[in-house]
Design a protein around this motif. Structure first.
Motif, PDB file in Angstrom:
ATOM      1  N   LEU B   5     -58.250  58.457 -34.238  1.00 25.97           N
ATOM      2  CA  LEU B   5     -58.289  57.522 -35.185  1.00 25.97           C
ATOM      3  C   LEU B   5     -59.414  56.412 -35.001  1.00 25.97           C
ATOM      4  O   LEU B   5     -59.483  55.220 -35.677  1.00 25.97           O
ATOM      5  CB  LEU B   5     -56.974  56.707 -35.405  1.00 25.97           C
ATOM      6  CG  LEU B   5     -55.867  57.502 -36.009  1.00 25.97           C
ATOM      7  CD1 LEU B   5     -54.485  56.835 -35.816  1.00 25.97           C
ATOM      8  CD2 LEU B   5     -56.115  57.828 -37.447  1.00 25.97           C
ATOM      9  N   ASN B   6     -60.608  56.950 -34.378  1.00 27.30           N
ATOM     10  CA  ASN B   6     -61.522  55.811 -34.034  1.00 27.30           C
ATOM     11  C   ASN B   6     -61.308  54.573 -33.558  1.00 27.30           C
ATOM     12  O   ASN B   6     -61.548  53.561 -34.115  1.00 27.30           O
ATOM     13  CB  ASN B   6     -62.632  55.714 -35.035  1.00 27.30           C
ATOM     14  CG  ASN B   6     -63.653  57.185 -35.212  1.00 27.30           C
ATOM     15  OD1 ASN B   6     -63.533  57.806 -34.382  1.00 27.30           O
ATOM     16  ND2 ASN B   6     -64.085  57.035 -36.760  1.00 27.30           N
ATOM     17  N   ILE B   7     -60.089  54.482 -32.768  1.00 27.85           N
ATOM     18  CA  ILE B   7     -59.770  53.179 -32.176  1.00 27.85           C
ATOM     19  C   ILE B   7     -60.651  52.607 -31.300  1.00 27.85           C
ATOM     20  O   ILE B   7     -61.209  53.323 -30.189  1.00 27.85           O
ATOM     21  CB  ILE B   7     -58.642  53.219 -31.637  1.00 27.85           C
ATOM     22  CG1 ILE B   7     -57.181  53.526 -32.484  1.00 27.85           C
ATOM     23  CG2 ILE B   7     -58.035  51.871 -30.706  1.00 27.85           C
ATOM     24  CD1 ILE B   7     -56.056  54.089 -31.823  1.00 27.85           C
ATOM     25  N   ASP B   8     -61.153  51.249 -31.621  1.00 25.95           N
ATOM     26  CA  ASP B   8     -62.392  50.672 -30.585  1.00 25.95           C
ATOM     27  C   ASP B   8     -61.655  49.620 -30.074  1.00 25.95           C
ATOM     28  O   ASP B   8     -61.193  48.588 -30.886  1.00 25.95           O
ATOM     29  CB  ASP B   8     -63.556  50.351 -31.741  1.00 25.95           C
ATOM     30  CG  ASP B   8     -64.466  49.560 -30.983  1.00 25.95           C
ATOM     31  OD1 ASP B   8     -64.457  49.385 -29.843  1.00 25.95           O
ATOM     32  OD2 ASP B   8     -65.682  49.517 -31.780  1.00 25.95           O
ATOM     33  N   GLN B  10     -63.209  47.043 -28.435  1.00 27.93           N
ATOM     34  CA  GLN B  10     -63.725  45.856 -28.560  1.00 27.93           C
ATOM     35  C   GLN B  10     -63.260  45.134 -29.914  1.00 27.93           C
ATOM     36  O   GLN B  10     -63.026  44.075 -29.695  1.00 27.93           O
ATOM     37  CB  GLN B  10     -65.101  46.039 -28.625  1.00 27.93           C
ATOM     38  CG  GLN B  10     -66.183  45.028 -28.209  1.00 27.93           C
ATOM     39  CD  GLN B  10     -67.527  45.393 -28.242  1.00 27.93           C
ATOM     40  OE1 GLN B  10     -67.890  46.214 -28.677  1.00 27.93           O
ATOM     41  NE2 GLN B  10     -68.269  44.196 -27.439  1.00 27.93           N
ATOM     42  N   GLN B  11     -63.216  46.158 -31.017  1.00 26.45           N
ATOM     43  CA  GLN B  11     -62.899  45.700 -32.274  1.00 26.45           C
ATOM     44  C   GLN B  11     -61.284  45.227 -32.168  1.00 26.45           C
ATOM     45  O   GLN B  11     -61.036  43.986 -32.907  1.00 26.45           O
ATOM     46  CB  GLN B  11     -63.239  46.676 -33.229  1.00 26.45           C
ATOM     47  CG  GLN B  11     -64.441  46.769 -33.816  1.00 26.45           C
ATOM     48  CD  GLN B  11     -64.503  47.791 -34.857  1.00 26.45           C
ATOM     49  OE1 GLN B  11     -63.823  47.567 -36.087  1.00 26.45           O
ATOM     50  NE2 GLN B  11     -65.511  48.678 -34.824  1.00 26.45           N
ATOM     51  N   ILE B  12     -60.510  45.665 -31.274  1.00 29.39           N
ATOM     52  CA  ILE B  12     -59.129  45.257 -31.298  1.00 29.39           C
ATOM     53  C   ILE B  12     -59.122  43.909 -30.772  1.00 29.39           C
ATOM     54  O   ILE B  12     -58.442  42.660 -31.380  1.00 29.39           O
ATOM     55  CB  ILE B  12     -58.326  46.119 -30.427  1.00 29.39           C
ATOM     56  CG1 ILE B  12     -58.158  47.459 -31.260  1.00 29.39           C
ATOM     57  CG2 ILE B  12     -56.980  45.298 -30.151  1.00 29.39           C
ATOM     58  CD1 ILE B  12     -57.290  48.567 -30.346  1.00 29.39           C
ATOM     59  N   LEU B  14     -61.643  41.723 -30.924  1.00 29.29           N
ATOM     60  CA  LEU B  14     -62.228  40.863 -31.838  1.00 29.29           C
ATOM     61  C   LEU B  14     -61.090  40.349 -33.229  1.00 29.29           C
ATOM     62  O   LEU B  14     -61.293  39.174 -33.475  1.00 29.29           O
ATOM     63  CB  LEU B  14     -63.366  41.701 -32.897  1.00 29.29           C
ATOM     64  CG  LEU B  14     -64.773  41.739 -31.871  1.00 29.29           C
ATOM     65  CD1 LEU B  14     -65.986  42.634 -32.512  1.00 29.29           C
ATOM     66  CD2 LEU B  14     -65.502  40.074 -31.577  1.00 29.29           C
ATOM     67  N   HIS B  15     -60.388  41.415 -33.463  1.00 30.75           N
ATOM     68  CA  HIS B  15     -59.414  41.008 -34.220  1.00 30.75           C
ATOM     69  C   HIS B  15     -58.439  39.981 -33.725  1.00 30.75           C
ATOM     70  O   HIS B  15     -57.944  39.188 -34.342  1.00 30.75           O
ATOM     71  CB  HIS B  15     -58.469  42.584 -34.687  1.00 30.75           C
ATOM     72  CG  HIS B  15     -59.095  43.093 -35.862  1.00 30.75           C
ATOM     73  ND1 HIS B  15     -58.849  42.619 -37.105  1.00 30.75           N
ATOM     74  CD2 HIS B  15     -59.580  44.239 -36.028  1.00 30.75           C
ATOM     75  CE1 HIS B  15     -59.278  43.493 -37.874  1.00 30.75           C
ATOM     76  NE2 HIS B  15     -59.970  44.527 -37.509  1.00 30.75           N
ATOM     77  N   LEU B  16     -58.120  40.119 -32.466  1.00 31.99           N
ATOM     78  CA  LEU B  16     -57.108  39.237 -31.731  1.00 31.99           C
ATOM     79  C   LEU B  16     -57.752  38.142 -31.721  1.00 31.99           C
ATOM     80  O   LEU B  16     -57.066  36.869 -31.738  1.00 31.99           O
ATOM     81  CB  LEU B  16     -56.802  40.163 -30.331  1.00 31.99           C
ATOM     82  CG  LEU B  16     -55.671  40.486 -30.000  1.00 31.99           C
ATOM     83  CD1 LEU B  16     -55.421  41.024 -28.598  1.00 31.99           C
ATOM     84  CD2 LEU B  16     -54.292  39.737 -30.509  1.00 31.99           C
ATOM     85  N   PHE B  17     -59.180  37.749 -31.217  1.00 36.53           N
ATOM     86  CA  PHE B  17     -59.667  36.502 -31.208  1.00 36.53           C
ATOM     87  C   PHE B  17     -59.667  35.915 -32.522  1.00 36.53           C
ATOM     88  O   PHE B  17     -59.459  34.800 -32.505  1.00 36.53           O
ATOM     89  CB  PHE B  17     -61.281  37.125 -30.868  1.00 36.53           C
ATOM     90  CG  PHE B  17     -62.207  35.793 -30.877  1.00 36.53           C
ATOM     91  CD1 PHE B  17     -62.262  35.052 -29.892  1.00 36.53           C
ATOM     92  CD2 PHE B  17     -62.982  35.847 -31.914  1.00 36.53           C
ATOM     93  CE1 PHE B  17     -63.100  33.765 -30.005  1.00 36.53           C
ATOM     94  CE2 PHE B  17     -63.902  34.706 -32.110  1.00 36.53           C
ATOM     95  CZ  PHE B  17     -64.009  33.923 -31.109  1.00 36.53           C
ATOM     96  N   ASN B  18     -59.921  36.782 -33.450  1.00 36.37           N
ATOM     97  CA  ASN B  18     -59.907  36.132 -34.886  1.00 36.37           C
ATOM     98  C   ASN B  18     -58.590  35.646 -35.077  1.00 36.37           C
ATOM     99  O   ASN B  18     -58.489  34.419 -35.615  1.00 36.37           O
ATOM    100  CB  ASN B  18     -60.213  37.054 -36.015  1.00 36.37           C
ATOM    101  CG  ASN B  18     -59.924  36.826 -37.435  1.00 36.37           C
ATOM    102  OD1 ASN B  18     -60.525  35.668 -37.858  1.00 36.37           O
ATOM    103  ND2 ASN B  18     -59.144  37.326 -38.100  1.00 36.37           N
ATOM    104  N   PHE B  19     -57.609  36.500 -34.863  1.00 34.75           N
ATOM    105  CA  PHE B  19     -56.057  35.811 -35.128  1.00 34.75           C
ATOM    106  C   PHE B  19     -55.686  34.653 -34.293  1.00 34.75           C
ATOM    107  O   PHE B  19     -54.801  33.735 -34.753  1.00 34.75           O
ATOM    108  CB  PHE B  19     -54.963  36.877 -34.986  1.00 34.75           C
ATOM    109  CG  PHE B  19     -53.512  36.654 -35.118  1.00 34.75           C
ATOM    110  CD1 PHE B  19     -53.259  36.214 -36.469  1.00 34.75           C
ATOM    111  CD2 PHE B  19     -52.848  36.303 -34.170  1.00 34.75           C
ATOM    112  CE1 PHE B  19     -51.875  35.898 -36.932  1.00 34.75           C
ATOM    113  CE2 PHE B  19     -51.351  35.810 -34.508  1.00 34.75           C
ATOM    114  CZ  PHE B  19     -51.234  35.589 -35.880  1.00 34.75           C
ATOM    115  N   ILE B  21     -57.726  32.427 -33.185  1.00 31.18           N
ATOM    116  CA  ILE B  21     -58.300  31.281 -34.110  1.00 31.18           C
ATOM    117  C   ILE B  21     -57.602  30.618 -35.041  1.00 31.18           C
ATOM    118  O   ILE B  21     -57.437  29.527 -35.495  1.00 31.18           O
ATOM    119  CB  ILE B  21     -59.804  31.520 -34.421  1.00 31.18           C
ATOM    120  CG1 ILE B  21     -60.670  31.863 -33.193  1.00 31.18           C
ATOM    121  CG2 ILE B  21     -60.231  30.546 -35.389  1.00 31.18           C
ATOM    122  CD1 ILE B  21     -62.121  32.394 -33.308  1.00 31.18           C
ATOM    123  N   LEU B  22     -57.218  31.672 -36.017  1.00 25.85           N
ATOM    124  CA  LEU B  22     -56.435  31.482 -37.149  1.00 25.85           C
ATOM    125  C   LEU B  22     -55.020  30.743 -36.804  1.00 25.85           C
ATOM    126  O   LEU B  22     -54.729  29.789 -37.486  1.00 25.85           O
ATOM    127  CB  LEU B  22     -56.066  32.808 -37.939  1.00 25.85           C
ATOM    128  CG  LEU B  22     -55.354  32.577 -39.393  1.00 25.85           C
ATOM    129  CD1 LEU B  22     -56.351  31.860 -40.366  1.00 25.85           C
ATOM    130  CD2 LEU B  22     -54.863  33.878 -39.758  1.00 25.85           C
TER     131      LEU B  22
END
Lengths: 308, 164
Positions: B5-8, B10-12, B14-19, B21-22
């Motif tokens: 499923l093209n799990i990346d 680093q992007q995970i 990045l998503h966590l980092f974003n969350f 911050i939110l």
């Protein structure tokens, strides 16, 4: 204007719209899609071709850009509220204050109901997660455009329809539950959370599946041109709203239930010992009673035998 | 590739980092202030409620105290009334007795004075009679006419009585 005239006006209006719509559909050349339907759907799942550059640092899935946009929007909203609205809060709330208070109260209530012992940070977490999922899902309705690395324009999807976003949310929630368990119950909490090892997987894929399926159905419906009129009002808005609410509710509920489970009070050793002793005493008392009864029976038999 | 499923990863992250911050922004700018405000209001209302309850309890207590006091006062009044009545009756009897005694004294004194007056009058009359008798006797003795003397004695006696 008489009633008859009004009705005639409406009929003429709708007939005109219908005629123009039919004209558009029949007379236009068939749209040449940049991708076939299967390509669109495959890309929606795998994001192989449609990548967006993240400030030139890395090519990422459009979901990540959406996630940052959502954070920016929600963050801006929160800051504006903090500066302009919250200082003017009144004892008897106005409409907007009521909305904010209801929102906060809703998540606090959910946290308190499911985790009565410790719920301070839990309510804050599920508040953030709920808002993120809801706003993130509604975000796809805004249709923000982004340019992909191969030059095509793409409408930004919901952040959680990206598998990476969904995994981040699911595993993040699991991590949060784990930390809560350890903080509140130490080793017991840790074991309690590890016992639910399938939780991160199920939470991640539930989110991913729900949001992706929504996106796919929408994609499927919009693909033929003639379905792009009128229908999105129902399919787009209503469905998106519905699964935004449902997903936000489901994840927050699950997190609070599991958090409540791992952080609930475990009986300490003294208490356990006490209970054991109590049980022993009860058993002994029952045994004694049995013996007494037996003795009585024997006595009775002996007396009856003797009297015979 | 390899990862389904093209799990990346680093992007995970990045998503966590974003969350995260939110989460931080929402917590500090929206959730906490609203929660604090709600809690403060709740505490205020609770304090008000407690105050009202306390005041009510205090009032009830005072009311009960006053009622008790009033009941005590009524009782006191009635005992005082009965005491005063008894005292009054006693005083009245005492005064009546006194009056009776006084009256008896006055009557006694009047009687005594009357008797004294009577005795005095009699004594004076006797003296006068003695004087008259003496005078008459002197006259008779001097005239030696018994019959005449007797008449004169009667006349002088009569004259004395008339003069009186």
């Amino acid at each position: 204007m008489s009633k008859k005239k009004k009705i005639t006006g409406f009929i003429v209006f709708f007939v005109l719209i219908a005629a123009v719509t039919i004209g558009i559909v029949l007379l236009g050349k068939p749209r040449e899609h940049a991708e076939t339907l299967s390509e669109v759907m495959r890309d929606a799942v795998l994001h192989e071709t449609m990548k967006v550059s993240l400030f030139g640092l890395k090519d990422v899935n459009p979901g990540l850009i959406s996630a940052y946009c959502v954070t920016a929007i929600v963050g801006l909203f929160a800051i504006i509220c903090r500066i302009f609205v919250i200082p003017r809060f009144k004892e008897i709330p106005g409409k907007f204050q009521l909305v904010l208070e209801t929102l906060v109260g809703l998540f606090r209530g959910l946290a308190k109901d499911n985790s009565p012992r410790k719920n301070g940070i839990l309510s804050a977490y599920i508040f953030a997660a709920g808002v993120y999922i809801f706003v993130g899902t509604m975000f796809e309705l805004l249709g923000f455009q982004a340019v992909t690395t191969n030059g095509a324009s793409i409408s930004l999807p919901a952040p959680l329809s990206d598998i990476n976003g969904a995994i981040a949310m699911g595993c993040g929630s699991y991590l949060f539950i784990l930390l809560g368990g350890i903080a509140n119950n130490g080793f017991h909490g840790l074991m309690g959370t590890i016992k639910e090892f399938s939780l991160p997987l199920s939470m991640s894929f539930r989110l991913f599946g729900a949001l992706l399926s929504g996106a796919l159905v929408t994609e499927l419906v919009y693909y033929p041109m003639f379905l792009s009129f009128g229908l999105p009002v129902i399919v787009g808005v209503l469905f998106t709203l519905l699964h935004a609410l449902i997903q936000a509710y489901v994840l927050t509920l699950l997190v609070s239930i599991f958090y409540g489970e791992v952080s609930e009070e475990k009986l300490d050793k003294v208490e356990k010992k006490k209970r054991k002793q109590q049980k022993k005493a009860e058993k002994l008392a029952a045994k004694n009673k049995n013996i007494e009864e037996n003795n009585e029976n024997i006595n009775n038999t002996i007396t009856s035998e003797v009297s015979k | 590739m390899g990862v389904p499923l093209n799990i990346d990863w680093q992007q995970i992250l990045l998503h966590l980092f974003n969350f995260i911050i939110l989460f931080g922004i929402l917590y500090f700018f929206l959730y906490k202030p609203v929660k604090d405000f709600m809690e403060k209001r709740e505490a205020d209302y609770k304090a008000q409620h407690d105050d009202a309850k306390e005041a009510l309890e205090e009032a009830e207590k005072i009311k009960a105290e006053y009622e008790e006091k009033i009941a005590g006062a009524e009782e006191e009044i009635s005992t005082m009334k009965s005491e005063a009545g008894a005292k009054n009756a006693e005083e009245r009897t005492r005064m009546i007795e006194q009056a009776k005694a006084d009256a008896a004294g006055i009557v006694e004194a009047a009687k005594k004075r009357g008797e004294m007056e009577h005795d005095k009058i009699i004594a004076e009359a006797q003296k006068e009679i003695a004087d008259i008798v003496t005078t008459a006797t002197e006259k008779i003795v001097l005239s030696a006419d018994v019959k005449k003397s007797y008449d004169e004695f009667l006349k002088s006696a009569e004259g004395n009585v008339k003069n009186e």
